[in-house]
Design a protein around this motif. Structure first.
Motif, PDB file in Angstrom:
ATOM      1  N   MET A 315      29.241  46.551  22.467  1.00  0.00           N
ATOM      2  CA  MET A 315      29.667  47.197  21.464  1.00  0.00           C
ATOM      3  C   MET A 315      29.918  48.759  21.645  1.00  0.00           C
ATOM      4  SD  MET A 315      27.358  45.759  18.550  1.00  0.00           S
ATOM      5  CE  MET A 315      27.752  46.776  17.016  1.00  0.00           C
ATOM      6  N   PHE A 316      29.161  49.339  22.580  1.00  0.00           N
ATOM      7  CA  PHE A 316      29.379  50.642  22.685  1.00  0.00           C
ATOM      8  C   PHE A 316      29.673  50.846  24.300  1.00  0.00           C
ATOM      9  CE2 PHE A 316      26.128  50.241  19.553  1.00  0.00           C
ATOM     10  CZ  PHE A 316      26.943  50.661  18.429  1.00  0.00           C
ATOM     11  N   GLY A 317      29.030  50.253  25.418  1.00  0.00           N
ATOM     12  CA  GLY A 317      29.351  50.358  26.575  1.00  0.00           C
ATOM     13  C   GLY A 317      30.739  50.126  27.182  1.00  0.00           C
ATOM     14  N   LEU A 318      31.360  48.942  26.708  1.00  0.00           N
ATOM     15  CA  LEU A 318      32.722  48.513  27.086  1.00  0.00           C
ATOM     16  C   LEU A 318      33.645  49.442  26.625  1.00  0.00           C
ATOM     17  CD1 LEU A 318      32.423  44.890  27.486  1.00  0.00           C
ATOM     18  CD2 LEU A 318      32.038  46.584  29.185  1.00  0.00           C
ATOM     19  N   PRO A 319      33.520  49.761  25.237  1.00  0.00           N
ATOM     20  CA  PRO A 319      34.697  50.642  24.949  1.00  0.00           C
ATOM     21  C   PRO A 319      34.470  52.270  25.559  1.00  0.00           C
ATOM     22  CG  PRO A 319      33.914  49.393  23.085  1.00  0.00           C
ATOM     23  CD  PRO A 319      33.063  48.945  24.256  1.00  0.00           C
ATOM     24  N   SER A 320      33.406  52.547  25.547  1.00  0.00           N
ATOM     25  CA  SER A 320      33.234  53.917  26.544  1.00  0.00           C
ATOM     26  C   SER A 320      33.887  53.646  27.942  1.00  0.00           C
ATOM     27  CB  SER A 320      31.730  54.267  26.539  1.00  0.00           C
ATOM     28  OG  SER A 320      31.463  55.278  27.261  1.00  0.00           O
ATOM     29  N   LEU A 321      33.501  52.681  28.797  1.00  0.00           N
ATOM     30  CA  LEU A 321      34.080  52.483  30.055  1.00  0.00           C
ATOM     31  C   LEU A 321      35.682  52.623  30.030  1.00  0.00           C
ATOM     32  CD1 LEU A 321      31.953  49.664  31.786  1.00  0.00           C
ATOM     33  CD2 LEU A 321      31.559  52.158  31.935  1.00  0.00           C
ATOM     34  N   ALA A 322      36.359  52.056  29.204  1.00  0.00           N
ATOM     35  CA  ALA A 322      37.613  51.881  28.895  1.00  0.00           C
ATOM     36  C   ALA A 322      38.263  53.353  28.595  1.00  0.00           C
ATOM     37  CB  ALA A 322      38.046  50.878  27.757  1.00  0.00           C
ATOM     38  N   ALA A 323      37.588  54.058  27.811  1.00  0.00           N
ATOM     39  CA  ALA A 323      37.982  55.432  27.144  1.00  0.00           C
ATOM     40  C   ALA A 323      37.879  56.291  28.512  1.00  0.00           C
ATOM     41  CB  ALA A 323      37.305  55.941  26.006  1.00  0.00           C
ATOM     42  N   GLN A 324      36.640  56.299  29.271  1.00  0.00           N
ATOM     43  CA  GLN A 324      36.550  56.972  30.354  1.00  0.00           C
ATOM     44  C   GLN A 324      37.747  56.849  31.523  1.00  0.00           C
ATOM     45  OE1 GLN A 324      32.232  57.692  31.666  1.00  0.00           O
ATOM     46  NE2 GLN A 324      31.849  56.635  29.774  1.00  0.00           N
ATOM     47  N   TRP A 325      37.981  55.510  31.532  1.00  0.00           N
ATOM     48  CA  TRP A 325      39.103  55.260  32.776  1.00  0.00           C
ATOM     49  C   TRP A 325      40.303  55.838  32.214  1.00  0.00           C
ATOM     50  CZ3 TRP A 325      38.892  53.242  37.611  1.00  0.00           C
ATOM     51  CH2 TRP A 325      40.249  53.042  38.019  1.00  0.00           C
ATOM     52  N   THR A 326      40.758  55.577  30.976  1.00  0.00           N
ATOM     53  CA  THR A 326      41.945  56.395  30.314  1.00  0.00           C
ATOM     54  C   THR A 326      42.074  57.754  30.477  1.00  0.00           C
ATOM     55  OG1 THR A 326      42.022  54.431  28.902  1.00  0.00           O
ATOM     56  CG2 THR A 326      43.345  56.450  28.485  1.00  0.00           C
ATOM     57  N   ALA A 327      40.967  58.251  30.183  1.00  0.00           N
ATOM     58  CA  ALA A 327      40.729  59.816  30.636  1.00  0.00           C
ATOM     59  C   ALA A 327      40.995  60.217  31.866  1.00  0.00           C
ATOM     60  CB  ALA A 327      39.549  60.450  29.914  1.00  0.00           C
ATOM     61  N   LEU A 328      40.361  59.688  32.871  1.00  0.00           N
ATOM     62  CA  LEU A 328      40.657  59.706  34.298  1.00  0.00           C
ATOM     63  C   LEU A 328      42.187  59.354  34.739  1.00  0.00           C
ATOM     64  CD1 LEU A 328      37.778  57.715  35.961  1.00  0.00           C
ATOM     65  CD2 LEU A 328      37.880  60.312  35.787  1.00  0.00           C
ATOM     66  N   ALA A 329      43.078  58.376  34.100  1.00  0.00           N
ATOM     67  CA  ALA A 329      44.344  58.421  34.542  1.00  0.00           C
ATOM     68  C   ALA A 329      45.076  59.581  33.869  1.00  0.00           C
ATOM     69  CB  ALA A 329      44.850  56.828  33.803  1.00  0.00           C
ATOM     70  N   GLN A 330      44.776  60.264  32.825  1.00  0.00           N
ATOM     71  CA  GLN A 330      45.359  61.318  32.306  1.00  0.00           C
ATOM     72  C   GLN A 330      44.972  62.727  32.682  1.00  0.00           C
ATOM     73  OE1 GLN A 330      44.873  60.603  28.168  1.00  0.00           O
ATOM     74  NE2 GLN A 330      46.137  58.981  28.051  1.00  0.00           N
ATOM     75  N   CYS A 331      44.148  62.691  33.580  1.00  0.00           N
ATOM     76  CA  CYS A 331      43.147  63.973  34.106  1.00  0.00           C
ATOM     77  C   CYS A 331      44.338  64.616  34.659  1.00  0.00           C
ATOM     78  CB  CYS A 331      42.001  63.883  34.886  1.00  0.00           C
ATOM     79  SG  CYS A 331      41.246  65.263  35.180  1.00  0.00           S
ATOM     80  N   ARG A 332      44.624  65.816  34.896  1.00  0.00           N
ATOM     81  CA  ARG A 332      45.457  66.715  35.605  1.00  0.00           C
ATOM     82  C   ARG A 332      44.866  68.042  36.309  1.00  0.00           C
ATOM     83  NH1 ARG A 332      47.498  62.810  35.213  1.00  0.00           N
ATOM     84  NH2 ARG A 332      49.285  62.058  34.483  1.00  0.00           N
ATOM     85  N   ASN A 333      43.386  67.773  36.455  1.00  0.00           N
ATOM     86  CA  ASN A 333      42.721  68.989  37.070  1.00  0.00           C
ATOM     87  C   ASN A 333      41.555  68.200  37.903  1.00  0.00           C
ATOM     88  OD1 ASN A 333      40.099  70.650  37.167  1.00  0.00           O
ATOM     89  ND2 ASN A 333      41.719  72.145  36.363  1.00  0.00           N
ATOM     90  N   GLY A 334      41.676  68.680  39.234  1.00  0.00           N
ATOM     91  CA  GLY A 334      41.066  68.047  40.395  1.00  0.00           C
ATOM     92  C   GLY A 334      39.373  68.139  40.137  1.00  0.00           C
ATOM     93  N   GLN A 335      38.947  69.274  39.739  1.00  0.00           N
ATOM     94  CA  GLN A 335      37.580  69.402  39.411  1.00  0.00           C
ATOM     95  C   GLN A 335      37.096  68.585  38.175  1.00  0.00           C
ATOM     96  OE1 GLN A 335      36.473  73.634  38.661  1.00  0.00           O
ATOM     97  NE2 GLN A 335      34.077  73.016  38.324  1.00  0.00           N
ATOM     98  N   ALA A 336      37.890  68.618  37.000  1.00  0.00           N
ATOM     99  CA  ALA A 336      37.618  67.746  35.925  1.00  0.00           C
ATOM    100  C   ALA A 336      37.806  66.267  36.151  1.00  0.00           C
ATOM    101  CB  ALA A 336      38.741  68.026  34.800  1.00  0.00           C
TER     102      ALA A 336
END
Length: 395
Positions: A315-336
């Motif tokens: 219920m919570f873990g898998l949506p969190s993994l998907a959201a975190q992966w999407t955030a990584l794909a959109q990240c434009r800062n090396g440190q972040a």
């Protein structure tokens, strides 16, 4: 022990009907052959069949092809239905006086061609929803007992019967994959020596393998454990020239670079260094024109959406993994990006091994494997560049 030459299974093969005997020596045959389940779990078939006989368990033949890219069960139903039915007769407990055999049902997705073929053959069909977790073993047991097609928390295998987490009585029920039942019929017909002459000492016997995606000739192939991936790709007409990544095992599998795949064998030892197994027998060459980070994001989002919605990791873990992966794909800062990768790795540890079924484990395995394989690609994204086909600024 030799491995099997690849043979494409794209046409009907002549199949003789195996005599129905209910012979208890079948257990010795299964044990000597070392047959394991072909649905992905690789549990010894002899152990499950023995438990079913001891408990007069009902039989569910899983023909759902529940994994992404899986088509093997439907192929068995289409091309080897007589042998499949004969295998069912062999698996049923030996007759005991006038005691009737326990019930048998074939599970298939609602409205599928497989369900139609089974029904036309005159067998009982348990139609399942088109949901990823609905074809999981305990979900089929639940549906068979007039419950929802959702995985059940179990204290012991349901082949022994018992009660689910809600206290509802579950009668002894055995679930076997269609290919497994077909192999049982073949073993009875052809013998242990035929079976063990294929595969490896630890993973004997023939296996079906579905190859799809960016290959010249996708389809279902008959082979065995221990074959090099290079032979897999050659049998499928070869990888398209620009393919860079190969997904092994579907939604619960691992993502390999092309070089990793071409250096490995399709076996448990061969895939162990990458965290994978042969699993349900599905291999997909990712399309070279698509960013692999986007493909993984879609897979993780799909996995989160296919949750049974009945335990925290789903219920919570898998949506969190998907959201975190999407955030990584959109990240434009090396440190972040580095911080985001660390958070995702931490989240993986909170999901694995905590679900009511293995669905969260599988999705977490894919996420962890993709993170390992695609970190250089994510780092390129952080600079505003996508390496796929030399395209830039695609996100």
């Amino acid at each position: 022990m030799s491995t099997t030459t690849f043979r494409k299974t794209d046409r009907t093969s002549a199949a003789r009907t195996v005599p129905t005997t209910g012979n208890p020596t079948l257990l010795d045959t299964l044990t000597d052959a070392g047959l394991t389940g072909r649905g992905g779990a690789a549990f010894p078939a002899a152990v499950k069949v023995r438990a079913a006989w001891e408990n007069d368990a009902a039989l569910i033949v899983n023909c759902c092809d529940g994994e992404l890219g899986a088509v093997k069960d439907g192929w068995v139903v289409t091309h080897h239905l007589p042998q499949l039915l004969a295998g069912v007769d062999l698996v049923l407990p030996p007759a005991r006086g006038r005691r009737p055999h326990p019930p048998v049902v074939f599970a298939a997705h609602r409205g599928s061609a497989t369900a139609d073929r089974l029904r036309a053959a005159g067998v009982d069909v348990l139609e399942t929803p088109h949901r990823y977790v609905s074809s999981e073993e305990s979900a089929l047991v639940s549906l068979w007992h007039q419950g929802d097609a959702r995985p059940l928390t179990k204290r012991a295998p349901f082949v022994y019967g018992g009660r689910d987490s809600h206290g509802r009585r579950i009668s002894p029920t055995l679930v076997l994959n269609a290919e497994t039942v077909w192999r049982i019929a073949q073993l009875h017909e052809r013998g242990v020596a035929w079976f063990t002459a294929q595969g490896t000492a630890t993973e004997p016997g023939p296996r079906l393998l579905a190859v799809r995606g960016a290959v010249a000739s996708p389809g279902v192939w008959e082979t065995a454990a221990g074959v090099p991936f290079t032979a897999v790709f050659e049998a499928a007409g070869g990888l398209l020239p620009e393919v860079e990544y190969v997904l092994v095992g579907g939604l619960g599998g691992v993502l390999l670079t092309r070089a990793e795949a071409e250096s490995a064998t399709w076996s448990t030892p061969g895939l162990a260094p990458f965290g994978g197994t042969p699993g349900p027998g599905v291999i997909e060459a990712l399309p070279p024109e698509r960013c692999p980070v986007d493909v993984v994001a879609e897979l993780l989002t799909y996995g989160a959406g296919e949750s049974a919605g009945q335990c925290g990791p789903c219920m919570f873990g898998l949506p969190s993994l998907a959201a975190q992966w999407t955030a990584l794909a959109q990240c434009r800062n090396g440190q972040a990006l580095t911080s985001g990768i660390d958070r995702l790795r931490s989240s993986l540890g909170l999901v694995e091994g905590r679900g009511a079924c293995r669905h969260p484990d599988g999705v977490a395995r894919l996420a962890g494997s993709a993170l390992h394989t695609l970190t250089p690609h994510l780092q390129a994204h952080a600079t505003g560049r996508c390496p796929t086909r030399s395209l830039t600024n695609v996100h």
